[in-house]
Motif scaffolding. Structure first.
Motif, PDB file in Angstrom:
ATOM      1  N   THR A  14       0.850  -1.185   0.000  1.00 20.86           N
ATOM      2  CA  THR A  14       0.000   0.000   0.000  1.00 20.86           C
ATOM      3  C   THR A  14       0.884   1.233   0.000  1.00 20.86           C
ATOM      4  O   THR A  14       1.794   1.358   0.819  1.00 20.86           O
ATOM      5  CB  THR A  14      -0.915   0.012   1.242  1.00 20.86           C
ATOM      6  OG1 THR A  14      -1.575  -1.249   1.356  1.00 20.86           O
ATOM      7  CG2 THR A  14      -1.966   1.106   1.148  1.00 20.86           C
ATOM      8  N   LEU A  15       0.608   2.142  -0.924  1.00 16.84           N
ATOM      9  CA  LEU A  15       1.350   3.398  -0.981  1.00 16.84           C
ATOM     10  C   LEU A  15       0.501   4.470  -0.319  1.00 16.84           C
ATOM     11  O   LEU A  15      -0.728   4.446  -0.423  1.00 16.84           O
ATOM     12  CB  LEU A  15       1.644   3.743  -2.447  1.00 16.84           C
ATOM     13  CG  LEU A  15       2.757   4.754  -2.724  1.00 16.84           C
ATOM     14  CD1 LEU A  15       4.100   4.288  -2.165  1.00 16.84           C
ATOM     15  CD2 LEU A  15       2.883   4.984  -4.232  1.00 16.84           C
ATOM     16  N   HIS A  16       1.161   5.390   0.406  1.00 20.27           N
ATOM     17  CA  HIS A  16       0.450   6.430   1.151  1.00 20.27           C
ATOM     18  C   HIS A  16      -0.634   7.084   0.279  1.00 20.27           C
ATOM     19  O   HIS A  16      -0.369   7.550  -0.821  1.00 20.27           O
ATOM     20  CB  HIS A  16       1.437   7.493   1.623  1.00 20.27           C
ATOM     21  CG  HIS A  16       0.796   8.532   2.491  1.00 20.27           C
ATOM     22  ND1 HIS A  16       0.557   8.328   3.839  1.00 20.27           N
ATOM     23  CD2 HIS A  16       0.321   9.759   2.210  1.00 20.27           C
ATOM     24  CE1 HIS A  16      -0.025   9.390   4.349  1.00 20.27           C
ATOM     25  NE2 HIS A  16      -0.172  10.278   3.378  1.00 20.27           N
ATOM     26  N   GLY A  17      -1.856   7.108   0.796  1.00 13.48           N
ATOM     27  CA  GLY A  17      -2.957   7.755   0.090  1.00 13.48           C
ATOM     28  C   GLY A  17      -3.702   6.849  -0.869  1.00 13.48           C
ATOM     29  O   GLY A  17      -4.742   7.243  -1.407  1.00 13.48           O
ATOM     30  N   GLY A  18      -3.211   5.647  -1.101  1.00 15.72           N
ATOM     31  CA  GLY A  18      -3.868   4.732  -2.033  1.00 15.72           C
ATOM     32  C   GLY A  18      -4.437   3.517  -1.323  1.00 15.72           C
ATOM     33  O   GLY A  18      -4.267   3.348  -0.118  1.00 15.72           O
ATOM     34  N   GLY A  19      -5.096   2.641  -2.085  1.00 13.41           N
ATOM     35  CA  GLY A  19      -5.640   1.402  -1.523  1.00 13.41           C
ATOM     36  C   GLY A  19      -4.688   0.240  -1.719  1.00 13.41           C
ATOM     37  O   GLY A  19      -3.642   0.384  -2.370  1.00 13.41           O
ATOM     38  N   TYR A  20      -5.082  -0.907  -1.175  1.00 12.27           N
ATOM     39  CA  TYR A  20      -4.260  -2.123  -1.213  1.00 12.27           C
ATOM     40  C   TYR A  20      -3.909  -2.508  -2.653  1.00 12.27           C
ATOM     41  O   TYR A  20      -4.804  -2.739  -3.468  1.00 12.27           O
ATOM     42  CB  TYR A  20      -5.023  -3.253  -0.521  1.00 12.27           C
ATOM     43  CG  TYR A  20      -4.272  -4.552  -0.436  1.00 12.27           C
ATOM     44  CD1 TYR A  20      -3.121  -4.665   0.327  1.00 12.27           C
ATOM     45  CD2 TYR A  20      -4.723  -5.682  -1.125  1.00 12.27           C
ATOM     46  CE1 TYR A  20      -2.423  -5.877   0.408  1.00 12.27           C
ATOM     47  CE2 TYR A  20      -4.044  -6.894  -1.043  1.00 12.27           C
ATOM     48  CZ  TYR A  20      -2.890  -6.975  -0.282  1.00 12.27           C
ATOM     49  OH  TYR A  20      -2.217  -8.165  -0.218  1.00 12.27           O
ATOM     50  N   LEU A  21      -2.636  -2.561  -2.967  1.00 10.96           N
ATOM     51  CA  LEU A  21      -2.082  -2.953  -4.273  1.00 10.96           C
ATOM     52  C   LEU A  21      -2.463  -2.008  -5.414  1.00 10.96           C
ATOM     53  O   LEU A  21      -2.237  -2.343  -6.582  1.00 10.96           O
ATOM     54  CB  LEU A  21      -2.476  -4.402  -4.640  1.00 10.96           C
ATOM     55  CG  LEU A  21      -1.990  -5.512  -3.704  1.00 10.96           C
ATOM     56  CD1 LEU A  21      -2.482  -6.872  -4.205  1.00 10.96           C
ATOM     57  CD2 LEU A  21      -0.471  -5.530  -3.583  1.00 10.96           C
ATOM     58  N   PRO A 160      12.949  -4.022   1.694  1.00 14.56           N
ATOM     59  CA  PRO A 160      11.719  -3.345   1.263  1.00 14.56           C
ATOM     60  C   PRO A 160      11.465  -2.095   2.106  1.00 14.56           C
ATOM     61  O   PRO A 160      12.123  -1.895   3.128  1.00 14.56           O
ATOM     62  CB  PRO A 160      10.639  -4.396   1.487  1.00 14.56           C
ATOM     63  CG  PRO A 160      11.158  -5.295   2.547  1.00 14.56           C
ATOM     64  CD  PRO A 160      12.667  -5.218   2.506  1.00 14.56           C
ATOM     65  N   HIS A 161      10.534  -1.265   1.677  1.00 14.91           N
ATOM     66  CA  HIS A 161      10.213  -0.009   2.395  1.00 14.91           C
ATOM     67  C   HIS A 161      11.504   0.785   2.655  1.00 14.91           C
ATOM     68  O   HIS A 161      11.636   1.394   3.720  1.00 14.91           O
ATOM     69  CB  HIS A 161       9.543  -0.293   3.751  1.00 14.91           C
ATOM     70  CG  HIS A 161       8.264  -1.065   3.707  1.00 14.91           C
ATOM     71  ND1 HIS A 161       7.033  -0.472   3.549  1.00 14.91           N
ATOM     72  CD2 HIS A 161       8.018  -2.403   3.823  1.00 14.91           C
ATOM     73  CE1 HIS A 161       6.088  -1.404   3.583  1.00 14.91           C
ATOM     74  NE2 HIS A 161       6.666  -2.581   3.736  1.00 14.91           N
ATOM     75  N   TYR A 162      12.442   0.750   1.715  1.00 17.50           N
ATOM     76  CA  TYR A 162      13.708   1.457   1.977  1.00 17.50           C
ATOM     77  C   TYR A 162      13.428   2.937   2.290  1.00 17.50           C
ATOM     78  O   TYR A 162      12.638   3.600   1.621  1.00 17.50           O
ATOM     79  CB  TYR A 162      14.694   1.355   0.796  1.00 17.50           C
ATOM     80  CG  TYR A 162      15.984   2.040   1.170  1.00 17.50           C
ATOM     81  CD1 TYR A 162      16.897   1.426   2.014  1.00 17.50           C
ATOM     82  CD2 TYR A 162      16.237   3.352   0.770  1.00 17.50           C
ATOM     83  CE1 TYR A 162      18.042   2.074   2.440  1.00 17.50           C
ATOM     84  CE2 TYR A 162      17.382   4.017   1.183  1.00 17.50           C
ATOM     85  CZ  TYR A 162      18.270   3.373   2.014  1.00 17.50           C
ATOM     86  OH  TYR A 162      19.392   4.029   2.441  1.00 17.50           O
TER      87      TYR A 162
ATOM     88  N   HIS B 168       2.785  12.706  10.884  1.00 21.18           N
ATOM     89  CA  HIS B 168       2.998  13.317   9.564  1.00 21.18           C
ATOM     90  C   HIS B 168       3.676  12.373   8.581  1.00 21.18           C
ATOM     91  O   HIS B 168       3.907  12.726   7.433  1.00 21.18           O
ATOM     92  CB  HIS B 168       3.828  14.599   9.702  1.00 21.18           C
ATOM     93  CG  HIS B 168       3.202  15.591  10.622  1.00 21.18           C
ATOM     94  ND1 HIS B 168       2.005  16.211  10.319  1.00 21.18           N
ATOM     95  CD2 HIS B 168       3.566  16.047  11.838  1.00 21.18           C
ATOM     96  CE1 HIS B 168       1.668  17.018  11.323  1.00 21.18           C
ATOM     97  NE2 HIS B 168       2.602  16.935  12.256  1.00 21.18           N
ATOM     98  N   SER B 169       4.036  11.171   9.044  1.00 21.02           N
ATOM     99  CA  SER B 169       4.781  10.260   8.174  1.00 21.02           C
ATOM    100  C   SER B 169       3.907   9.745   7.040  1.00 21.02           C
ATOM    101  O   SER B 169       2.733   9.440   7.223  1.00 21.02           O
ATOM    102  CB  SER B 169       5.303   9.081   8.991  1.00 21.02           C
ATOM    103  OG  SER B 169       5.895   8.136   8.142  1.00 21.02           O
ATOM    104  N   ARG B 170       4.516   9.623   5.868  1.00 19.96           N
ATOM    105  CA  ARG B 170       3.843   8.998   4.726  1.00 19.96           C
ATOM    106  C   ARG B 170       4.387   7.587   4.498  1.00 19.96           C
ATOM    107  O   ARG B 170       3.997   6.917   3.543  1.00 19.96           O
ATOM    108  CB  ARG B 170       4.042   9.848   3.463  1.00 19.96           C
ATOM    109  CG  ARG B 170       3.482  11.273   3.592  1.00 19.96           C
ATOM    110  CD  ARG B 170       3.958  12.175   2.457  1.00 19.96           C
ATOM    111  NE  ARG B 170       3.433  11.767   1.182  1.00 19.96           N
ATOM    112  CZ  ARG B 170       2.305  12.221   0.644  1.00 19.96           C
ATOM    113  NH1 ARG B 170       1.562  13.094   1.300  1.00 19.96           N
ATOM    114  NH2 ARG B 170       1.919  11.791  -0.538  1.00 19.96           N
ATOM    115  N   HIS B 171       5.293   7.182   5.363  1.00 20.64           N
ATOM    116  CA  HIS B 171       5.906   5.857   5.231  1.00 20.64           C
ATOM    117  C   HIS B 171       4.918   4.805   5.717  1.00 20.64           C
ATOM    118  O   HIS B 171       4.254   4.991   6.728  1.00 20.64           O
ATOM    119  CB  HIS B 171       7.197   5.806   6.059  1.00 20.64           C
ATOM    120  CG  HIS B 171       8.002   4.566   5.836  1.00 20.64           C
ATOM    121  ND1 HIS B 171       8.716   4.358   4.677  1.00 20.64           N
ATOM    122  CD2 HIS B 171       8.208   3.461   6.594  1.00 20.64           C
ATOM    123  CE1 HIS B 171       9.327   3.185   4.751  1.00 20.64           C
ATOM    124  NE2 HIS B 171       9.034   2.619   5.908  1.00 20.64           N
TER     125      HIS B 171
END
Ligand SMILES: [Ca+2]
Ligand SMILES: [Ca+2]
Lengths: 242, 242
Positions: A14-21, A160-162, B168-171
């Motif tokens: 999940t990317l910030h502001g979006g939904g799953y995948l 991951p999540h670097y 405030h994190s977007r991670h």
């Protein structure tokens, strides 16, 4: 020898502001294509496997795929033997790897992917377990797997999540870069591809390509780190010398 | 049975803006007192043991203590047997615990501290290994110790460098709290004391007191989390029921 391996290794589900995948849905469709109709989901990284499977099932259905979960199968090994495609979701990497070993799936998945060419998608912890070892996971070691060695579909490791260091932080824990550098203080450690959130690696046989919206950072023992932009050819990572 | 145990378990060795062990130097002097003149330092958590020992030696000298490092001893077990006081520094918790087992020091340290009353100070990774297990370290699993079970000087676990979520994190990686909650999804897991940077726990026999400048956060399986202010009596954590 033709290497049939096909992998899609995603940094984050999940990317910030979006939904799953959401942020990788086009790449998922391109990857599994039209030949695959059913995907075997492995929800072992999270505690509530039923809820996790519902989420994966609902999302993949919108992309045209049916989902079977390995935890619903009477015989998990048999489920892997029959799978047309495999997706291992994120969560806790230690719990995931322990469950894979407990269910005798590590060798079985390796065989199916490397010999039979079954496409493998991993996200976060599911990308960690696709590599040499889980030595570069970010997760808390909440359970102890029999070994940190993983499925070994590629000859390097992934972080991951670097995360880049925050110059304003007053927190004194190690930065992500420092942690990976500590890994490379150990002898004979493979390179580590730091996949920022939004990025993913596509592997097709001996070809590896960085996809997504963010750069990746490559750490090699005894060498300077390197940045790669989306679209970069990273096939050199697939030779064992790396 | 009189329990001689004396422990000073520090969250972090350096607080933002200060020097090495500056923020806890008064507590160190109060803890080791005048009876202890030489402290056995265990630098196993960092790769460069000589440099690490120099740093610890220089700092503790200003507080009135001589430092012997276990890595300079011909026989590490014998060095622990003779120690007047022990200090295990931070770094990577997996590397530290593996080195303690490789050198047969885990049982030896436990005996010296619990039976002989040798004062034990730990910082960060050195506090993790003092507890039941390293299951709640923040570190990257760069090497694999034979087990996650640790020295077991107290019947609970610690999360050093405890970090509150950043609104405030977007991670999208798990927050510290989420990670500890995942630990408590596993059966029969002990409580976890989240020590924020600046805080430390003093244990004297059956009495435990929170010291330092920040609050600590206590996680108990199946219960709501609780905050404790510096000065709090946390002796209840020392009973096995917790
Ligand atoms: Ca995770
Ligand atoms: Ca550390």
């Amino acid at each position: 020898l033709r290497m049939k391996r096909r992998l899609l290794l995603v940094s984050n589900s999940t990317l910030h502001g979006g939904g799953y995948l959401d942020h990788c849905q086009q790449q998922i469709k391109d990857f599994f294509g039209k030949q695959v109709t059913r995907i075997l989901f492995i929800p072992y990284a999270l505690h509530d496997r039923d809820a996790y499977t519902r989420m994966a099932r609902d999302k993949l259905k919108t992309l045209g795929y049916e989902v079977d979960s390995v935890h619903e199968a009477a015989d998990p090994v048999e489920a892997v033997r029959k799978a047309e495609g495999i997706f291992i979701g994120g969560g806790n990497t230690f719990r995931l790897l322990k469950n894979l070993y407990d269910n005798n799936l590590v060798t079985e998945i390796r065989t199916r992917v490397l010999q039979d060419g079954v496409p493998y998608m991993g996200s976060s912890a599911g990308s960690n377990v696709a590599t040499v070892s889980i030595n570069t996971t970010n997760d808390m070691p909440i359970v102890c797997p029999p070994t940190f060695s993983a499925i070994g579909l590629v000859p390097f490791n992934i972080n991951p999540h670097y995360l880049d260091p925050d110059p304003h932080s007053r927190h004194m824990g190690e930065t992500r870069e420092q942690r990976i550098m500590q890994y490379h203080e150990e002898p004979e450690t493979p390179c580590v591809l730091g996949l920022r959130e939004g990025s993913m690696l596509l592997v097709e046989g001996h070809k590896a390509t960085l996809l997504g919206s963010t750069q990746a950072r490559l750490f090699q023992r005894g060498k300077t780190t390197t940045e790669y932009a989306p679209g970069s050819d990273l096939s050199f990572l697939l030779t064992d010398a790396h």
